[in-house]
Scaffold this active site. Structure first.
Site, short mmCIF file in Angstrom:
data_model
loop_
_atom_site.label_atom_id
_atom_site.label_comp_id
_atom_site.label_asym_id
_atom_site.label_seq_id
_atom_site.Cartn_x
_atom_site.Cartn_y
_atom_site.Cartn_z
N CYS A 271 25.54 70.83 23.90
CA CYS A 271 24.44 69.91 23.60
C CYS A 271 24.93 68.47 23.49
O CYS A 271 25.28 67.87 24.50
CB CYS A 271 23.70 70.39 22.36
N HIS A 354 22.22 76.10 23.99
CA HIS A 354 22.88 76.71 22.83
C HIS A 354 23.21 78.18 23.09
O HIS A 354 22.37 79.05 22.85
CB HIS A 354 21.99 76.58 21.60
N GLU A 356 24.97 80.14 21.35
CA GLU A 356 25.02 80.95 20.12
C GLU A 356 23.66 81.58 19.82
O GLU A 356 23.59 82.52 19.03
CB GLU A 356 25.48 80.09 18.93
#
Length: 379
Positions: A271, A354, A356
């Site tokens: 990001c 992202h 995760e």
């Protein structure tokens, strides 16, 4: 006649449009950039994502709060300034829930507005772009609200990452234990890969995913120097997500440029970290009209597609990146913005989304494995 059990509140946009509604959460007034998130789940993670620092968040999903609040899902102690929802639920039901959304917002001093037409608000933001606005439950005049809005800086040019970054280093051992008294030498376990994470507004879930892949993480402040980083002899370096205008994060850009020029240490950026890499490599960024904030953004190339979780308001200009230095690996397939890159002939890569997935799909979790593989190749 107004309902005596509901306290009136309002949203005043910088273009003068007013949305009257009702107050929940903490009382007061909040001013910031109004943005929207299209996710249908994960509101606790979203509200505590440091990348939203300084913003007021609109949820497009109409019912928020159904699963309450738990101890596990907060991504940080950093929260949005306020939230806007169509309806909020105090009748929460989930086996992990400890309190309802309204109670938690009061504790966190987050101002809430409900009962407005969030579809109409999002249409305005999509047509006119994200803009500053005021949430008010203190019966301020519209004129005073507009004065506050016009005195508040716009997002371009703001280095917000230095405001949310850790002030001191800490070793991340597991989801519930941190140590703020770490001496030189990143790892206490020789069997773990030593990773330095530069904190521009890092999420807990990113640290947990790195740990689950066999890494030991030393988190450093965003304004750390090249000597600070190299003194720990890391196996890899991670640049985190974070808020604000990436072009203003000069200390992070300078650090990334120095590390890229320095040698062959594997590096991974997510990001804001992705944008910092691009800027360090000679690229430029620009502000998106209303950003990418949601859980279903398709990214990929060459018939390979990942459904990704995203939260950002800026993007890299692909025409500013030299093909002699950088290879673009992913595009956002909704608007063809740059979603991933690799540095030619160096173990350095980054993505605009992202992996995760907190919240979101797990299509991109393999990127943590890729980072680990690059480190293992050099051990």
């Amino acid at each position: 006649m107004s309902n005596p059990y509901k306290k009136n509140a309002k949203l005043v946009l910088s273009n003068g449009i007013i949305f009257p509604g009702f107050s929940f959460g903490a009382p007061g007034t909040a001013v910031g950039e109004i943005v929207f998130n299209t996710g249908m789940t994960g509101y606790q993670e979203v509200i505590t994502d440091p990348s939203y620092y300084g913003q007021i968040l609109t949820f497009t999903y109409p019912e928020i709060g159904n699963t309450g609040i738990n101890l596990e899902d907060s991504e940080s102690s950093i929260c949005v300034k306020g939230i806007i929802v169509r309806n909020y639920s105090t009748n929460n039901s989930n086996w992990r829930s400890l309190e309802n959304l309204n109670q938690w917002l009061v504790k966190k001093n987050i101002i809430g507005l409900y009962g407005i037409d969030t579809r109409a608000l999002v249409k305005i933001l999509r047509s006119n772009g994200s803009m500053n606005g005021v949430l008010d439950s203190e019966n301020r005049t519209v004129e005073s609200c507009l004065k506050m809005v016009h005195e508040t800086p716009i997002m371009e040019g703001l280095n917000l990452s230095k405001l949310v970054s850790t002030k001191q280093k800490y070793l991340w051992r597991n989801p519930t234990e941190t140590d703020f008294n770490v001496g030189k030498g990143c790892s206490e376990n020789p069997n773990k890969l030593k990773v330095i994470a530069i904190d521009f507004g890092i999420k807990k879930s990113i640290l947990n995913r790195l740990v689950s892949h066999g890494c030991e993480i030393l988190v450093l402040p965003s304004q750390s120097s090249l000597n600070d980083v190299l003194s720990y002899k890391p196996d890899g370096i991670f640049f985190s997500n974070g808020p604000g205008d990436p072009s203003s994060v000069t200390e992070g850009i300078d650090l990334a440029r120095s590390l890229i020029e320095h040698g062959e240490i594997p590096m991974f950026g997510i990001c804001l970290g992705h944008q910092i890499f691009g800027l360090a490599l000679g690229g430029s960024t620009y502000k998106l009209p209303f950003g990418h904030r949601g859980l279903n953004h398709p990214c990929g190339m060459n018939n390979q597609i990942e459904i990704t979780s995203q939260n950002h308001g800026f993007a890299l200009d692909p025409n500013s990146l030299s093909e002699d230095i950088v290879k673009i690996t992913h595009y956002n397939l909704n608007d063809n913005t740059v979603a991933g890159l690799e540095v030619n002939n160096k173990p350095i890569f980054s993505v605009q989304y992202h992996p995760e997935a907190a919240p979101g799909p797990h299509d991109s979790d393999y990127l943590f494995g890729k980072f680990v593989s690059l480190m293992l190749e050099r051990c």
